[in-house]
Design a protein around this motif. Structure first.
Motif, short mmCIF file in Angstrom:
data_model
loop_
_atom_site.label_atom_id
_atom_site.label_comp_id
_atom_site.label_asym_id
_atom_site.label_seq_id
_atom_site.Cartn_x
_atom_site.Cartn_y
_atom_site.Cartn_z
N MET A 82 0.83 -1.21 0.00
CA MET A 82 0.00 0.00 0.00
C MET A 82 0.86 1.26 0.00
O MET A 82 0.55 2.25 -0.68
N MET A 83 1.98 1.22 0.75
CA MET A 83 2.87 2.38 0.78
C MET A 83 3.56 2.59 -0.56
O MET A 83 3.80 3.73 -0.98
N SER A 84 3.89 1.49 -1.24
CA SER A 84 4.54 1.64 -2.54
C SER A 84 3.59 2.26 -3.57
O SER A 84 4.04 2.97 -4.48
N ARG A 85 2.30 2.03 -3.41
CA ARG A 85 1.32 2.65 -4.31
C ARG A 85 1.12 4.12 -3.95
O ARG A 85 0.91 4.95 -4.83
N ALA A 86 1.18 4.42 -2.63
CA ALA A 86 0.97 5.80 -2.20
C ALA A 86 2.22 6.65 -2.42
O ALA A 86 2.12 7.84 -2.74
N VAL A 87 3.40 6.05 -2.21
CA VAL A 87 4.68 6.78 -2.36
C VAL A 87 5.54 5.99 -3.34
O VAL A 87 6.36 5.16 -2.94
N PRO A 88 5.37 6.18 -4.64
CA PRO A 88 6.14 5.40 -5.63
C PRO A 88 7.65 5.63 -5.53
O PRO A 88 8.44 4.77 -5.96
#
Length: 257
Positions: free
Chosen positions: A199-205
């Motif tokens: 989820m973090m990788s989608r929010a903070v690429p």
């Protein structure tokens, strides 16, 4: 000179115990001297010999078949116990897959094989717990009462029966079930960490998930492992009970063959 007539029966008892110790957990380790295994087998066979009132057995062709039968019984009983006890190593492998330790297997001096880091750690705790709680006495109790199920002079033992194969397959299945139960708290928690990182990788690429994820899993996995140790010892107790029950079931199948 009556003891000469009883010597073949004593040798049969000794062979079964020695084969049992060759595959039994703790006793079969490479750091246990072979002279100790032989001496302990002789001492244990001496006790069982005067407990069983073994019959006189002649040294002929049947005697050599009885030796093969005793070796197979001892190896099978010890192997069943070892298969179940290796559930701890399998649980360690499951945990290492999630924590990233599986790429760093180490050589186990006890077995001479490569083992996962977490598996070796938990296995050492399990062996100490087994010795402290006298669990090894339960395993020796299994070989002691095996002579009540399969006497030394008994030849009608079918090792390849369908029920025997089902019991062996059930032992393998129980090993994986117990291993999953041991590893589930850590694997489940680290799975939630993977979900959060996704989820973090989608929010903070811009964030490198692979660089952040590995130390984060180790940082969270080790405290969770310490918290699960009481439950781990409870599962080890159930594992020892399962080993004794499976050995008894196998002996009952040999007796009814």
């Amino acid at each position: 000179m009556e003891w000469i007539n009883q010597l073949p029966a004593f040798l049969l008892i000794f062979v079964r115990i020695l084969a049992f110790l060759a595959t039994l957990p703790v006793f079969s380790y490479r750091n246990v001297p072979n002279i100790f295994k032989i001496a302990f087998s002789l001492f244990f066979a001496y006790i069982i010999f005067f407990t069983l009132d073994a019959p006189a057995i002649g040294i002929d062709a049947t005697f050599f078949l009885l030796i093969i039968k005793e070796v197979l019984i001892g190896l099978l009983l010890g192997l069943i116990a070892s298969i179940l006890f290796y559930a701890i190593q399998v649980a360690g492998a499951f945990i290492d897959i999630k924590m990233g330790f599986l790429i760093a297997n180490v050589m186990d001096p006890q077995t001479g094989a490569q083992t996962p880091l977490t598996g070796g750690f938990l296995y050492a705790f399990a062996v100490l717990f087994l010795l402290v709680t006298d669990g090894h006495h339960l395993l020796l109790d299994g070989i002691f009462y095996s002579y009540a199920y399969v006497p030394v002079e008994e030849m009608n033992v079918q090792f390849g029966g369908e029920s025997v194969m089902e019991t062996a397959a059930g032992a393998v299945l129980a090993m994986f079930v117990i291993a999953f139960q041991m590893a589930f708290p850590i694997v489940g928690a680290l799975f939630l960490v993977d979900v959060a990182l996704g989820m973090m990788s989608r929010a903070v690429p811009q964030m490198n998930v692979f660089v952040v994820g590995l130390p984060l899993k180790i940082f969270l996995g080790l405290p969770i492992m310490l918290l699960m140790l009481p439950a781990f010892f409870w599962l080890v107790t159930n594992l020892v009970d399962e080993m004794v029950i499976t050995m008894r079931m196998l002996l009952e199948l040999f007796e009814g063959a």
